[in-house]
Design an enzyme around this catalytic site. Structure first.
Site, PDB file in Angstrom:
ATOM      1  N   ALA A 164     -45.978-100.712  21.763  1.00 54.32           N
ATOM      2  CA  ALA A 164     -45.538-102.025  21.305  1.00 54.32           C
ATOM      3  C   ALA A 164     -44.890-101.903  19.938  1.00 54.32           C
ATOM      4  CB  ALA A 164     -46.726-102.987  21.246  1.00 54.32           C
TER       5      ALA A 164
ATOM      6  N   PRO B  10     -48.250 -97.627  19.869  1.00 51.55           N
ATOM      7  CA  PRO B  10     -47.354 -96.688  20.570  1.00 51.55           C
ATOM      8  C   PRO B  10     -46.478 -97.377  21.613  1.00 51.55           C
ATOM      9  CG  PRO B  10     -49.537 -95.730  20.350  1.00 51.55           C
ATOM     10  CD  PRO B  10     -49.638 -97.124  19.801  1.00 51.55           C
TER      11      PRO B  10
ATOM     12  N   ALA C  48     -41.636-110.615   5.189  1.00 48.27           N
ATOM     13  CA  ALA C  48     -41.326-109.190   5.089  1.00 48.27           C
ATOM     14  C   ALA C  48     -39.824-108.946   5.181  1.00 48.27           C
ATOM     15  CB  ALA C  48     -42.048-108.424   6.184  1.00 48.27           C
ATOM     16  N   ARG C  49     -39.160-109.699   6.037  1.00 44.15           N
ATOM     17  CA  ARG C  49     -37.708-109.505   6.177  1.00 44.15           C
ATOM     18  C   ARG C  49     -36.977-109.937   4.927  1.00 44.15           C
ATOM     19  NH1 ARG C  49     -37.985-111.527  12.404  1.00 44.15           N
ATOM     20  NH2 ARG C  49     -38.885-109.558  13.120  1.00 44.15           N
TER      21      ARG C  49
ATOM     22  N   GLU D  61     -39.596-103.663  10.171  1.00 44.06           N
ATOM     23  CA  GLU D  61     -39.742-105.131  10.094  1.00 44.06           C
ATOM     24  C   GLU D  61     -38.767-105.807  11.061  1.00 44.06           C
ATOM     25  OE1 GLU D  61     -42.128-105.046   8.139  1.00 44.06           O
ATOM     26  OE2 GLU D  61     -41.705-104.460   6.068  1.00 44.06           O
ATOM     27  N   GLY D  62     -38.694-105.266  12.254  1.00 47.25           N
ATOM     28  CA  GLY D  62     -37.745-105.783  13.238  1.00 47.25           C
ATOM     29  C   GLY D  62     -36.513-104.904  13.230  1.00 47.25           C
TER      30      GLY D  62
HETATM   31  C1  LIG Z   1     -41.331 -95.930   7.682  1.00 48.52           C
HETATM   32  C2  LIG Z   1     -41.896 -96.968   8.608  1.00 48.52           C
HETATM   33  C3  LIG Z   1     -42.862 -97.827   8.183  1.00 48.52           C
HETATM   34  C4  LIG Z   1     -43.415 -98.787   9.050  1.00 48.52           C
HETATM   35  N1  LIG Z   1     -44.401 -99.618   8.603  1.00 48.52           N
HETATM   36  C5  LIG Z   1     -45.014-100.464   9.467  1.00 48.52           C
HETATM   37  C6  LIG Z   1     -46.130-101.248   9.057  1.00 48.52           C
HETATM   38  O1  LIG Z   1     -46.546-101.212   7.911  1.00 48.52           O
HETATM   39  N2  LIG Z   1     -46.746-102.010   9.978  1.00 48.52           N
HETATM   40  C7  LIG Z   1     -46.322-102.049  11.271  1.00 48.52           C
HETATM   41  O2  LIG Z   1     -46.931-102.769  12.052  1.00 48.52           O
HETATM   42  N3  LIG Z   1     -45.258-101.350  11.692  1.00 48.52           N
HETATM   43  C8  LIG Z   1     -44.598-100.545  10.817  1.00 48.52           C
HETATM   44  N4  LIG Z   1     -43.538 -99.780  11.241  1.00 48.52           N
HETATM   45  C9  LIG Z   1     -43.100 -99.880  12.636  1.00 48.52           C
HETATM   46  C10 LIG Z   1     -41.773-100.568  12.798  1.00 48.52           C
HETATM   47  O3  LIG Z   1     -41.885-101.907  12.547  1.00 48.52           O
HETATM   48  C11 LIG Z   1     -41.259-100.243  14.218  1.00 48.52           C
HETATM   49  O4  LIG Z   1     -40.835 -98.906  14.179  1.00 48.52           O
HETATM   50  C12 LIG Z   1     -40.156-101.149  14.656  1.00 48.52           C
HETATM   51  O5  LIG Z   1     -40.664-102.410  14.938  1.00 48.52           O
HETATM   52  C13 LIG Z   1     -39.433-100.630  15.883  1.00 48.52           C
HETATM   53  O6  LIG Z   1     -40.321-100.335  16.905  1.00 48.52           O
HETATM   54  P1  LIG Z   1     -40.294 -98.914  17.626  1.00 48.52           P
HETATM   55  O7  LIG Z   1     -40.282 -97.870  16.603  1.00 48.52           O
HETATM   56  O8  LIG Z   1     -41.398 -98.896  18.603  1.00 48.52           O
HETATM   57  O9  LIG Z   1     -38.920 -98.885  18.364  1.00 48.52           O
HETATM   58  P2  LIG Z   1     -38.591 -99.527  19.788  1.00 48.52           P
HETATM   59  O10 LIG Z   1     -39.093-100.904  19.843  1.00 48.52           O
HETATM   60  O11 LIG Z   1     -39.018 -98.574  20.821  1.00 48.52           O
HETATM   61  O12 LIG Z   1     -37.026 -99.580  19.729  1.00 48.52           O
HETATM   62  C14 LIG Z   1     -36.203 -98.461  20.009  1.00 48.52           C
HETATM   63  C15 LIG Z   1     -34.756 -98.921  19.972  1.00 48.52           C
HETATM   64  O13 LIG Z   1     -34.533 -99.862  21.001  1.00 48.52           O
HETATM   65  C16 LIG Z   1     -33.985-101.039  20.483  1.00 48.52           C
HETATM   66  N5  LIG Z   1     -34.482-102.184  21.228  1.00 48.52           N
HETATM   67  C17 LIG Z   1     -35.750-102.512  21.505  1.00 48.52           C
HETATM   68  N6  LIG Z   1     -35.805-103.646  22.214  1.00 48.52           N
HETATM   69  C18 LIG Z   1     -34.531-104.051  22.384  1.00 48.52           C
HETATM   70  C19 LIG Z   1     -33.931-105.171  23.021  1.00 48.52           C
HETATM   71  N7  LIG Z   1     -34.658-106.073  23.619  1.00 48.52           N
HETATM   72  N8  LIG Z   1     -32.598-105.260  22.996  1.00 48.52           N
HETATM   73  C20 LIG Z   1     -31.847-104.326  22.376  1.00 48.52           C
HETATM   74  N9  LIG Z   1     -32.354-103.268  21.755  1.00 48.52           N
HETATM   75  C21 LIG Z   1     -33.684-103.122  21.760  1.00 48.52           C
HETATM   76  C22 LIG Z   1     -34.432-101.067  19.049  1.00 48.52           C
HETATM   77  O14 LIG Z   1     -33.587-101.829  18.257  1.00 48.52           O
HETATM   78  C23 LIG Z   1     -34.361 -99.622  18.683  1.00 48.52           C
HETATM   79  O15 LIG Z   1     -33.053 -99.277  18.374  1.00 48.52           O
HETATM   80  C24 LIG Z   1     -42.958 -98.852  10.374  1.00 48.52           C
HETATM   81  C25 LIG Z   1     -41.965 -97.975  10.812  1.00 48.52           C
HETATM   82  C26 LIG Z   1     -41.441 -97.035   9.954  1.00 48.52           C
HETATM   83  C27 LIG Z   1     -40.377 -96.105  10.450  1.00 48.52           C
END
Ligand SMILES: Cc1cc2nc3c(=O)[nH]c(=O)nc-3n(C[C@H](O)[C@H](O)[C@H](O)COP(=O)(O)OP(=O)(O)OC[C@H]3O[C@@H](n4cnc5c(N)ncnc54)[C@H](O)[C@@H]3O)c2cc1C
Ligand SMILES: Cc1cc2nc3c(=O)[nH]c(=O)nc-3n(C[C@H](O)[C@H](O)[C@H](O)COP(=O)(O)OP(=O)(O)OC[C@H]3O[C@@H](n4cnc5c(N)ncnc54)[C@H](O)[C@@H]3O)c2cc1C
Lengths: 387, 258, 388
Positions: A130, A128, A242-243, A363-364
């Site tokens: 991270a 949540p 993954a990317r 994946e980023g």
């Molecule tokens: C369908 C789906 C499947 C997934 N599957 C997996 C999985 O199998 N395993 C897993 O571990 N995770 C998984 N994820 C998680 C996914 O990797 C994260 O959602 C992603 O890394 C972004 O993190 P967050 O959602 O917390 O967004 P946040 O990190 O909160 O980001 C919110 C916004 O802020 C921006 N942002 C954040 N930091 C910065 C910065 N320093 N500078 C500029 N902009 C920034 C981001 O680009 C984004 O636009 C999945 C997500 C989805 C939606």
């Protein structure tokens, strides 16, 4: 410089395309509407060796080179993006990580059932608090005799609903930041390990994305993946794969979207002729085709680097960034080409449009990839930048 | 039957923040709204109108901007509006306004019922109702939640301890309506347009009411503002759920809360 | 030149905003998930005159003109595009056609109950083979004594299954084509020979229904011809022109809500030790959204003013529609990105907003058709006719 596929790769490509067309494409609509994971297809994929695509033969894998693997994902994504994602997370994020970092026992124990599709893999990094900042994860894994005791919550775990095995990241040294992170293999039925309610998502509705809850979850020390404290490095390397994989999926999605749009524009008549006769439509098609052509070689080149054992992290970030944004753009255009029909669930483009919207996030997130790409460049001149 | 509802206006609380630390009020958006409790009063009047033959008149005294409040009240369903304003009325205090309103109501003529919101959201003085009842010499019921009329008798449900009391009142009478007594209706779209484009607000000045500047000289004077002490941040407990719970219980005991 | 809204519009906006917040927002997620029309909201809206905002008070409307109607759509667009769509199809196109070209008797009989919201309207133009090319419609109307007999079917008709009164375009003389050969009719749902076909399963605006309408020897009294016989095409074009400005107003609301929501999220979501609102990626996304939204707001309300003051507005309405729908999609797409993984979840409004927004670039004339309208108007001004 030689852009030709090998005979073997060509053969594979045909085989992937046949499989995708025959077995995967027909289930796409069902997977989405019923929000059901493509379990039968996974079994069929296992028979073809696709569930151990990157594993060596001794683990019953297909031992595909990266270029072939990328073609597999591309063909699967053309047929159904959800299925491609499911297989990619299983093979790339979970399987390849165990293959690369696992002990001999771990490989023996897990890779074969994975290759047979008996055990589906998942990858649990995000929490949540991270997401983009994965190093901020708070789950802990504290040594207790011959076990580690895991506590904490994960979210957004793709394949969570169907996986038998999870690669889980937690801090063995909670005070140490990224260097305190370690990776573990956790089996689904481990006491104290609970898979939560499925996330309802915009698209990828058959992917079974779930949270995980770990409360005093005891994992034998033998399930530590790699060394203690090396978890973050493992995660980053897994994310490179993954990317690359995601860019291949995005490429397949682009192609499918374009194919759907072209087919529709030929059949659909307005103003006395197919809409394909209109320049507005032709421009949509031409721009999309041009982007796809560029992407294809970017993706293949990155895969080729990976196949040669060269570093490909930088290229994978670029490929993922461009391909995921192109996928959204092209799907968006092709919805437009479909007019009102593009808004209806009867048409595949409606689903593709929802599915691909995940790609710029996962994946980023792309904003973070932009940072990664810029950082690599500034690194070369010795300037340190922070996200 | 004629019902008169006095309307007051307050600064929209969503448009400003009070900072005890800076001892200042920060106004982001200066917008005036009808005192919410007066809308409850108007709703009581309008529901009597819905139930039978009644004319609802709204009246306001003070600054010229009350015009907007009166038009909104008409958009909600009031039939006529009176605005008592001029330079003197704009500067008087709550007591002066009350006197002006009483004169205005007398000038409108016969009435059967006056319905007032119990208090204003800003100064929370609950004076207008009692003041008008006294001045006009009519019975008053406070804490009103609902009113209905049958055979010329007004039945009122009012707050009574933790429950309600039903009372009957002979007309003419004055009701002060409890805040939150009802969910006031929205103004009607078409009536909003008409309220500004077609209908008039009748305006009287202090002279029309037979009041002089001396009559309306404020009895009260603002001496300054005081702010409650700034609230300090609470303590944040961390640790396992068990530890946090134990610590919390301990702290509550220490402070003799439990 | 005075860019402030008159006071009645300020109060109207405040009322509509409170209505949208208190009555519409609580149902927005539900009607999408349950795939149903928010009838309870429609009833409440009717009581406040919100089902006939642009029409004069003498027809039971609110008399708030296009400007007032755009305010309504903007505020509804902020909270629930489905509700905006149901009310929009009813008011902005269904009833609008009757208001623009109906006779006094027709207005008395049909516009009044529509404006007061007692009855619901729909607007039926599109057919399976006639979307962008509306002139290609095949539904036929043949005179039979005091009646016209309609045969054919319409598709993608918003409110089609819930409407009591439908304005329908049909061919009365195939030899004349669109100019002269097409007539508009007012059809009641109870007319013999009228029935409802399949309902569509859509990506978004799932709280509005989209139906196929079937006319099988449907008998329509001759006094229900809307506007001049043979001039149906003009009626429909005029109607759609006005609908486009208000549709853009709903887009404006959607874009604004997305931006504000994204800002609130960015302020509380921390990554890398700071709120993401501290990152330039987010600043620039917000700045772009805000700039586009501001430009759109000016365009929409200026066009509404053109309409209210009876000035030519075809080109501007088309600009509203193409720009509004694309700004909304872009803003909501950017907002979704700022929400990260959260944005992809159906638990969250931005996911719904993303699905809902996509329709605006398609219905009531696709973006391509709007561009054609804009270009053909411009070229016509220099004396050159262009074909679509
Ligand atoms: C369908 C789906 C499947 C997934 N599957 C997996 C999985 O199998 N395993 C897993 O571990 N995770 C998984 N994820 C998680 C996914 O990797 C994260 O959602 C992603 O890394 C972004 O993190 P967050 O959602 O917390 O967004 P946040 O990190 O909160 O980001 C919110 C916004 O802020 C921006 N942002 C954040 N930091 C910065 C910065 N320093 N500078 C500029 N902009 C920034 C981001 O680009 C984004 O636009 C999945 C997500 C989805 C939606
Ligand atoms: C949810 C929904 C609700 C609707 N509600 C209503 C309603 O209430 N009443 C009603 O009558 N209709 C309604 N429609 C129909 C809508 O107006 C049409 O879908 C729209 O006009 C497009 O027509 P089409 O779907 O046939 O697409 P087409 O016209 O076939 O368009 C397909 C593609 O070709 C492009 N194209 C077409 N012609 C040209 C050209 N000459 N030059 C360049 N590009 C061109 C289009 O822009 C589009 O990209 C609704 C549709 C939907 C999806």
């Amino acid at each position: 410089m030689d852009f030709a596929l090998t005979d073997e790769q060509r053969m594979f490509q045909k085989m992937f395309a046949d499989f995708a067309e025959k077995e995967v494409k027909p289930i796409g609509e069902h997977t989405d509407h019923e929000e059901e994971p493509p379990l039968e297809v996974l079994q069929k994929a296992a028979m073809q060796g696709f569930m151990g695509a990157l594993f060596p033969e001794e683990c019953s894998g297909a031992c595909l080179d990266f270029v072939s693997y990328v073609m597999l994902l591309e063909e699967l994504a053309k047929a159904d993006i959800t299925t491609a994602m499911t297989i990619s997370v299983h093979n790339g994020l979970a399987g390849k990580t165990i293959l690369d970092f696992g002990s001999a026992e771990q490989r023996e124990k897990y890779l074969e059932p994975m290759a047979f599709g008996e055990m589906i893999g998942a990858f649990a990094l995000t929490e949540p608090a991270a997401g983009s900042d994965a190093a901020a994860l708070e789950s802990t894994a504290l040594r207790d005799g011959g076990d580690y005791v895991l506590n904490g919550n994960k979210i957004w775990v793709s394949n969570g609903g169907i996986a038998g095995l999870f690669v889980v990241f937690a801090k063995t040294d909670p005070g140490a930041g990224a260097r305190g992170i370690s990776a573990f293999i956790v089996e689904r039925d481990t006491p104290g390990f609970k898979v939560g309610r499925r996330e309802k998502t915009l698209g990828l509705r058959g992917l079974t994305v779930t949270p995980l809850y770990m409360a005093d979850c005891r994992v034998p020390a033998a399930n530590l993946l790699g060394e203690e404290g090396k978890g973050f490095k493992i995660a980053l390397q897994a994310l490179d794969v993954a990317r690359l994989s995601l860019s291949a999926i995005a490429l397949g999605a682009c192609q499918r979207a374009l194919d759907e749009g072209v087919a529709f524009s030929i059949e659909h008549i307005q103003f006395g002729g197919p809409i394909a006769l209109k320049q507005a439509i032709q421009n949509f098609v031409a721009d999309s085709a041009a982007e796809i052509e560029g992407l294809r070689w970017l993706v293949y080149h990155t895969a080729w680097l990976a196949a040669q054992g060269e570093p490909f992290s930088h290229e994978a970030a670029i490929a993922k960034l461009l391909a995921s944004e192109a996928a959204y753009r092209i799907a968006n255009r092709m919805v437009q080409v479909h007019g009102g029909y593009g808004y209806m669930k009867e048409y595949a483009i409606e689903r593709i449009y929802r599915d691909v919207r995940a790609l710029p996030i996962i994946e980023g997130a792309n904003e973070v990839l932009r940072f990664v790409i810029a950082r690599d460049l500034y690194d070369q001149v010795g300037l340190k930048i922070r996200p | 039957m004629r019902i008169i509802v006095p309307i007051r206006q307050i600064l929209d609380p969503r448009g400003f923040t009070v900072s005890p630390r800076h001892e200042r009020i920060f106004i982001n958006r200066e917008e005036y709204i009808i005192n919410p409790n007066d809308k409850n009063a108007l709703e009581v009047a309008l529901s009597l109108k819905d139930a039978g033959e009644a004319e609802v008149i709204v009246i306001a005294g003070g600054q010229a901007r009350l015009d907007d409040a009166l038009r909104e009240a008409m958009a909600m369903g009031a039939d006529a509006a009176y605005l008592l304003t001029d330079e003197v009325l704009a500067k008087t205090d709550a007591a002066g306004v009350a006197e002006a309103l009483a004169r205005g109501i007398e000038k409108i003529g016969d009435f059967d019922l006056i319905v007032v919101g119990q208090e204003t959201l800003d100064t929370a003085d609950a004076q207008l109702g009692p003041w008008l009842a006294e001045y006009l010499g009519v019975a008053q019921v406070g804490g009103v939640r609902q009113a209905s009329i049958s055979d010329g008798v007004l039945r009122v449900r009012r707050n009574w301890g933790a429950g309600y009391a039903e009372v009957e009142v002979a007309l003419p009478a004055l009701l002060t309506v409890a805040s939150g007594a009802n969910k006031p209706r929205y103004p009607h779209g078409g009536r909003i347009m008409a309220a500004y484009r077609e209908w008039q607000v009748i305006t009287w000045n202090s002279e029309d009411l037979g009041l002089t500047a001396a009559d309306l000289a404020p009895l009260t004077q603002g001496r300054g503002r005081a702010f409650p002490p700034e609230r300090t941040l609470g303590e944040r407990l961390t640790g396992s759920p068990q530890d946090v719970a134990a610590e919390l219980v301990q702290q509550l005991r220490l402070r003799r809360i439990i | 030149m005075d860019f402030t809204f008159p006071k009645e519009y300020e109060l109207f906006r405040r009322m509509v905003r409170e209505f949208a917040e208190n009555e519409v927002r609580p149902l927005a997620k539900k009607v999408d998930a349950e795939h149903r029309v928010p009838f309870e909201t429609i009833k409440k809206a009717a009581k406040l005159g919100l089902m006939g905002v642009p029409f004069p008070r003498k027809y039971g409307g609110s008399g708030a003109g296009e400007t007032g109607y755009c305010i309504l759509m903007e505020e509804l667009g902020k909270v629930c595009t489905s509700t905006a769509t149901v009310i929009g199809a009813h008011t902005g196109i269904g009833a609008m056609a009757i208001y623009l070209d109906g006779t006094e008797e027709q207005k008395e009989k049909y516009l009044k109950p529509l404006a007061s919201g007692e009855k619901i309207a729909a607007f039926a133009l599109t057919e399976a083979q006639a979307g962008s090319d509306a002139a290609a419609i095949k539904t036929r109307a043949v005179r039979d004594g005091d009646y016209y007999v309609l045969n054919g079917s319409k598709c993608f008709i918003t409110n089609g299954d819930i409407a009591d009164i439908i304005t329908v375009m049909a061919v009365t003389d195939p030899s004349l084509g669109a100019r002269g050969g097409v007539t508009a009719f007012i059809v009641e749902k109870g007319f013999p020979g009228f029935s409802i076909g399949t309902l569509e399963n859509k990506m978004g605006i799932r709280g509005s229904s989209t139906a196929e309408l079937i006319f099988e020897d449907c008998r329509v009294p001759k006094e229900n011809v809307l506007g001049q016989f043979g001039a149906g095409f003009i009626t429909f074009m005029k109607t759609l022109d006005i609908g486009r400005a208000s549709l853009a107003a709903a887009c404006l609301g959607g874009a604004q809500a997305a931006m504000e929501g994204a800002m609130r999220w960015a302020a509380v979501r921390s990554q890398f030790g700071v709120p993401i609102a501290q990152k330039q990626s987010v600043h620039f996304a917000i700045a772009d959204m805000a700039t586009e939204i501001e430009a759109l707001r000016s365009l929409v309300y200026r066009t509404a003013w053109l309409i209210d003051t009876g000035q030519p507005h075809v080109k501007e309405a088309a600009m509203c529609k193409v720009y509004g729908s694309e700004v909304a999609s872009r803003c909501i797409n950017r907002a979704l990105q700022i929400f990260g993984g959260m944005g992809y979840s159906r638990e969250f409004w931005v996911e719904r907003a993303f699905r809902d927004a996509r329709i605006a670039e398609i219905f009531e004339g696709t973006s391509e058709i709007q561009r054609i309208v804009i270009a053909s108007n411009l070229f016509r001004e220099m004396g050159l006719r262009i074909s679509p």
